[in-house]
Design a protein around this motif. Structure first.
Motif, PDB file in Angstrom:
ATOM      1  N   PRO A   1       0.959  -1.132  -0.075  1.00 45.03           N
ATOM      2  CA  PRO A   1      -0.404   0.082  -0.464  1.00 45.03           C
ATOM      3  C   PRO A   1       0.720   1.356   0.178  1.00 45.03           C
ATOM      4  CG  PRO A   1      -0.912  -1.543   1.821  1.00 45.03           C
ATOM      5  CD  PRO A   1       0.065  -2.228   1.034  1.00 45.03           C
ATOM      6  N   TYR A   2       2.042   1.388   0.648  1.00 50.58           N
ATOM      7  CA  TYR A   2       2.221   2.503   0.716  1.00 50.58           C
ATOM      8  C   TYR A   2       3.316   3.245  -0.944  1.00 50.58           C
ATOM      9  CZ  TYR A   2       7.259   4.785   0.368  1.00 50.58           C
ATOM     10  OH  TYR A   2       8.457   5.985   0.119  1.00 50.58           O
ATOM     11  N   ALA A   3       3.710   1.419  -1.488  1.00 48.19           N
ATOM     12  CA  ALA A   3       4.312   2.317  -2.917  1.00 48.19           C
ATOM     13  C   ALA A   3       2.867   2.620  -3.812  1.00 48.19           C
ATOM     14  CB  ALA A   3       4.942   0.352  -4.047  1.00 48.19           C
TER      15      ALA A   3
ATOM     16  N   ASP B   1      19.823  -0.009  -5.860  1.00 53.37           N
ATOM     17  CA  ASP B   1      20.520   1.302  -6.257  1.00 53.37           C
ATOM     18  C   ASP B   1      20.711   2.025  -5.319  1.00 53.37           C
ATOM     19  OD1 ASP B   1      21.974   3.742  -7.037  1.00 53.37           O
ATOM     20  OD2 ASP B   1      20.442   2.795  -9.116  1.00 53.37           O
ATOM     21  N   TYR B   2      21.919   1.576  -4.512  1.00 48.39           N
ATOM     22  CA  TYR B   2      21.732   2.787  -3.071  1.00 48.39           C
ATOM     23  C   TYR B   2      22.442   4.331  -3.974  1.00 48.39           C
ATOM     24  CZ  TYR B   2      21.562  -1.388  -0.042  1.00 48.39           C
ATOM     25  OH  TYR B   2      20.492  -2.629  -0.731  1.00 48.39           O
ATOM     26  N   ILE B   3      21.968   4.989  -3.234  1.00 54.05           N
ATOM     27  CA  ILE B   3      22.641   6.757  -3.346  1.00 54.05           C
ATOM     28  C   ILE B   3      22.267   7.785  -2.169  1.00 54.05           C
ATOM     29  CG2 ILE B   3      19.821   6.537  -4.465  1.00 54.05           C
ATOM     30  CD1 ILE B   3      21.746   9.227  -5.662  1.00 54.05           C
TER      31      ILE B   3
ATOM     32  N   PHE C   1      15.234   6.300  -5.140  1.00 54.72           N
ATOM     33  CA  PHE C   1      16.208   4.573  -5.536  1.00 54.72           C
ATOM     34  C   PHE C   1      16.264   3.919  -3.608  1.00 54.72           C
ATOM     35  CE2 PHE C   1      15.592   2.501  -9.462  1.00 54.72           C
ATOM     36  CZ  PHE C   1      15.219   3.483  -9.786  1.00 54.72           C
ATOM     37  N   ASN C   2      17.533   3.732  -3.739  1.00 54.88           N
ATOM     38  CA  ASN C   2      17.124   3.460  -2.078  1.00 54.88           C
ATOM     39  C   ASN C   2      18.034   4.772  -1.469  1.00 54.88           C
ATOM     40  OD1 ASN C   2      16.603   1.249  -3.100  1.00 54.88           O
ATOM     41  ND2 ASN C   2      16.650   0.381  -0.549  1.00 54.88           N
ATOM     42  N   PRO C   3      17.897   5.305  -0.637  1.00 51.43           N
ATOM     43  CA  PRO C   3      18.902   6.695   0.641  1.00 51.43           C
ATOM     44  C   PRO C   3      19.197   6.254   1.594  1.00 51.43           C
ATOM     45  CG  PRO C   3      16.498   7.614  -0.171  1.00 51.43           C
ATOM     46  CD  PRO C   3      16.044   6.344  -0.753  1.00 51.43           C
TER      47      PRO C   3
ATOM     48  N   SER D   1      22.304 -12.633  -3.877  1.00 49.68           N
ATOM     49  CA  SER D   1      21.625 -11.927  -2.972  1.00 49.68           C
ATOM     50  C   SER D   1      21.121 -10.483  -3.810  1.00 49.68           C
ATOM     51  CB  SER D   1      22.734 -11.381  -1.601  1.00 49.68           C
ATOM     52  OG  SER D   1      23.601 -10.354  -1.939  1.00 49.68           O
ATOM     53  N   CYS D   2      20.377 -10.462  -3.533  1.00 53.61           N
ATOM     54  CA  CYS D   2      19.651  -8.938  -4.489  1.00 53.61           C
ATOM     55  C   CYS D   2      20.413  -7.988  -4.244  1.00 53.61           C
ATOM     56  CB  CYS D   2      18.082  -7.697  -3.513  1.00 53.61           C
ATOM     57  SG  CYS D   2      16.469  -9.581  -3.267  1.00 53.61           S
ATOM     58  N   VAL D   3      19.908  -7.329  -5.405  1.00 54.18           N
ATOM     59  CA  VAL D   3      20.853  -5.886  -5.590  1.00 54.18           C
ATOM     60  C   VAL D   3      19.736  -4.357  -5.592  1.00 54.18           C
ATOM     61  CG1 VAL D   3      21.545  -5.216  -7.670  1.00 54.18           C
ATOM     62  CG2 VAL D   3      22.000  -7.376  -7.622  1.00 54.18           C
TER      63      VAL D   3
HETATM   64  C1  WQD Z   1      17.576  -3.409   1.137  1.00 53.62           C
HETATM   65  C2  WQD Z   1      17.498  -4.973   0.346  1.00 53.62           C
HETATM   66  C3  WQD Z   1      17.089  -6.984   1.218  1.00 53.62           C
HETATM   67  C4  WQD Z   1      17.247  -5.836   6.269  1.00 53.62           C
HETATM   68  C5  WQD Z   1      12.335  -0.569   0.778  1.00 53.62           C
HETATM   69  C6  WQD Z   1      11.259   0.081   0.517  1.00 53.62           C
HETATM   70  C7  WQD Z   1      11.619   1.262  -0.893  1.00 53.62           C
HETATM   71  C8  WQD Z   1      12.137   2.431  -0.793  1.00 53.62           C
HETATM   72  C9  WQD Z   1      13.105   1.996   0.361  1.00 53.62           C
HETATM   73  C10 WQD Z   1      10.756   4.276   0.009  1.00 53.62           C
HETATM   74  C11 WQD Z   1      16.745  -5.867   0.366  1.00 53.62           C
HETATM   75  C12 WQD Z   1      18.202  -6.345   2.121  1.00 53.62           C
HETATM   76  C13 WQD Z   1      17.346  -5.740   4.677  1.00 53.62           C
HETATM   77  C14 WQD Z   1      18.211  -6.917   6.550  1.00 53.62           C
HETATM   78  C15 WQD Z   1      18.201  -7.541   4.535  1.00 53.62           C
HETATM   79  N1  WQD Z   1      11.350   3.238   0.619  1.00 53.62           N
HETATM   80  N2  WQD Z   1      17.847  -6.640   3.589  1.00 53.62           N
HETATM   81  N3  WQD Z   1      18.220  -7.481   6.007  1.00 53.62           N
HETATM   82  O1  WQD Z   1      13.560  -3.039   0.241  1.00 53.62           O
HETATM   83  O2  WQD Z   1      15.046  -1.850  -1.552  1.00 53.62           O
HETATM   84  O3  WQD Z   1      12.836  -0.614  -0.327  1.00 53.62           O
HETATM   85  O4  WQD Z   1      13.313   1.108   1.248  1.00 53.62           O
HETATM   86  O5  WQD Z   1       9.931   4.511  -1.065  1.00 53.62           O
HETATM   87  O6  WQD Z   1      10.191   1.068  -1.017  1.00 53.62           O
HETATM   88  O7  WQD Z   1      10.331  -0.544  -0.087  1.00 53.62           O
HETATM   89  O8  WQD Z   1      14.942  -1.584   1.059  1.00 53.62           O
HETATM   90  O9  WQD Z   1      16.954  -1.496   2.927  1.00 53.62           O
HETATM   91  O10 WQD Z   1      14.065  -3.224   2.941  1.00 53.62           O
HETATM   92  O11 WQD Z   1      16.315  -3.886   1.691  1.00 53.62           O
HETATM   93  O12 WQD Z   1      19.587  -8.589   3.747  1.00 53.62           O
HETATM   94  O13 WQD Z   1      17.455  -6.895   7.732  1.00 53.62           O
HETATM   95  O14 WQD Z   1      18.762  -5.181   1.848  1.00 53.62           O
HETATM   96  O15 WQD Z   1      15.828  -8.139   1.063  1.00 53.62           O
HETATM   97  O16 WQD Z   1      17.490  -7.240  -0.563  1.00 53.62           O
HETATM   98  P1  WQD Z   1      13.648  -2.119  -0.160  1.00 53.62           P
HETATM   99  P2  WQD Z   1      15.835  -2.179   2.463  1.00 53.62           P
END
Ligand code: WQD
Ligand code: NAD
Length: 343
Positions: A150-152, A233-235, A179-181, A229-231
């Motif tokens: 729902p957030y998205a 784009d950390y920024i 992306f991921n701040p 593991s998941c990929v």
């Molecule tokens: C990143 C990666 C996890 C925690 C969320 C929101 C998105 C956006 C950003 C606002 C993933 C992995 C995480 C842990 C892990 N926010 N992880 N162990 O899921 O990309 O996005 O935040 O708009 O809407 O959904 O970010 O930081 O939760 O996860 O392995 O304890 O780290 O599986 O691959 P995500 P995240």
């Protein structure tokens, strides 16, 4: 001095953006109900910039109170609208709260922007609007996917509200899809302050390293990525912050081609969870207690941006890499601990 209204100015990205706006000569007022923050970061902003920021403690879902803020600040050149709830699992368990808060606040801001003829609006959106896309890297024209929460969905709907508004109103709007701040200001005077147990990777890492959490679980190591593991784009949050100043300046300079533009904000580099952990260990010198665990339901496997449009249009470029992000996030976590120890 040109005045900007920042909603959500007491929060993570809002506070860093205020610092960047001040550094570029803007005057800033903030509106934040503090539903997910305190005024702590405003004190940090004052220490960094020497400027005291006035925050109106107003819930933007209250139209009368929101109207009063705009009435008192008729001279603003733009609004940067950060205020929203952003915790994905909470939005799953309480969707109505998320729709109510994130959409009502946006509608009220737009009503006031319209009534007071505020020329420019910048809106915080998210790469989560792309859903589980397989078209990588993601460009702005990549079709939006099924929202995973729902957030998205509040971000998808927020964008649609702005699109329809912009068809019949002349306000210039820019939607920034982050992306991921991660990371913090290099002074370690402001940073992310998660309430309760964090869900996001970087605060989980730093809180584990400092001893607040027992361990990091890597969610999934059997994906078809380079290490399983998941990929993402950390920024760096300061790069995100600077993009807001540039977006506002772009509108003020009349460089926009239409009154509604959408811009991705990412570095363009995909980083795996295990690579992020390695980068953290390298810059902090801390051996992180982590375990390899099962997949987290709902996770996107891989997503990263094409940021050419932001570079071309805004003249923006992300300056910090994953090690800078991890270093500043760690310095912030250490500074939080030191503050507790010194009190
Ligand atoms: C990143 C990666 C996890 C925690 C969320 C929101 C998105 C956006 C950003 C606002 C993933 C992995 C995480 C842990 C892990 N926010 N992880 N162990 O899921 O990309 O996005 O935040 O708009 O809407 O959904 O970010 O930081 O939760 O996860 O392995 O304890 O780290 O599986 O691959 P995500 P995240
Ligand atoms: P944050 O929670 O640190 O800041 C948001 C601020 O908005 C908080 O201080 C909160 O008190 C305030 N707020 C919420 N609802 C309000 C209301 N009705 N009235 C007044 N104030 C209200 O979050 P953040 O990380 O700084 O995120 C800022 C924006 O960026 C949000 O719109 C978020 O959805 C978006 N975004 C964040 C991320 C991320 O990973 N941090 C990623 C993509 C998009």
């Amino acid at each position: 001095m040109q005045k900007v209204l920042v909603t959500g100015g007491c929060g993570y990205i809002g506070s860093h953006t205020i610092v960047d706006l001040i550094n570029h000569g803007f005057e800033v007022v903030s509106v934040d109900s503090n539903v997910r923050s305190s005024t702590q970061l405003l004190e940090g902003i004052e220490k960094i910039t020497g400027k005291k920021i006035h925050n109106y403690k107003v819930d933007l879902c209250n139209l009368e109170d929101t109207h009063a803020v705009f009435h008192e600040n008729r001279d603003i050149v733009g609004v940067i609208h950060f205020a929203a709830l952003k915790t994905v699992p909470e939005s799953v368990s309480d969707p109505l709260y998320y729709f109510q808060n994130n959409l009502t606040s946006l509608i009220n801001v737009l009503k006031c922007v319209k009534e007071f003829n505020v020329p420019n609006l910048v809106f915080s959106s998210s790469c989560s609007v792309y859903g589980n896309t397989t078209a990588l890297p993601v460009v702005e024209s990549t079709p939006l996917g099924e929202a995973q929460s729902p957030y998205a969905r509040t971000k998808q709907m927020g964008e649609q509200i702005i699109e329809d508004y912009a068809r019949v109103n002349s306000t210039n709007n820019i939607v920034l899809r982050y992306f991921n701040p991660v990371g913090a200001h290099p002074s370690a005077l402001i940073g992310e302050l998660p309430l309760g147990r964090p869900d996001n990777l970087v605060p989980v890492i730093t809180q584990t390293a400092i001893g607040k959490l027992p361990k990091v679980t890597v969610f999934g190591t059997d994906y078809h990525t380079r290490d399983g593991s998941c990929v993402r784009d950390y920024i760096h949050v300061m790069d995100i912050a600077n993009a807001h100043t540039k977006a506002l300046q772009y509108l003020l300079d009349g460089k926009n081609e239409s009154n509604r533009e959408i811009i991705n904000l990412g570095t363009g580099n995909g980083v795996t969870v295990l690579e992020a952990i390695k980068a953290f260990e390298k810059v902090s010198g801390v051996k992180l207690n982590y375990e390899l665990g099962p997949r987290r339901p709902g996770d996107v496997i891989e997503i990263y941006a094409n940021n050419s449009y932001a570079r071309e249009r805004l003249g923006w470029e992300p300056k910090q890499g994953i090690e800078d992000m991890m270093r500043t996030a760690w310095q912030w976590e250490v500074s939080l601990r030191d503050r507790v120890l010194n009190n």
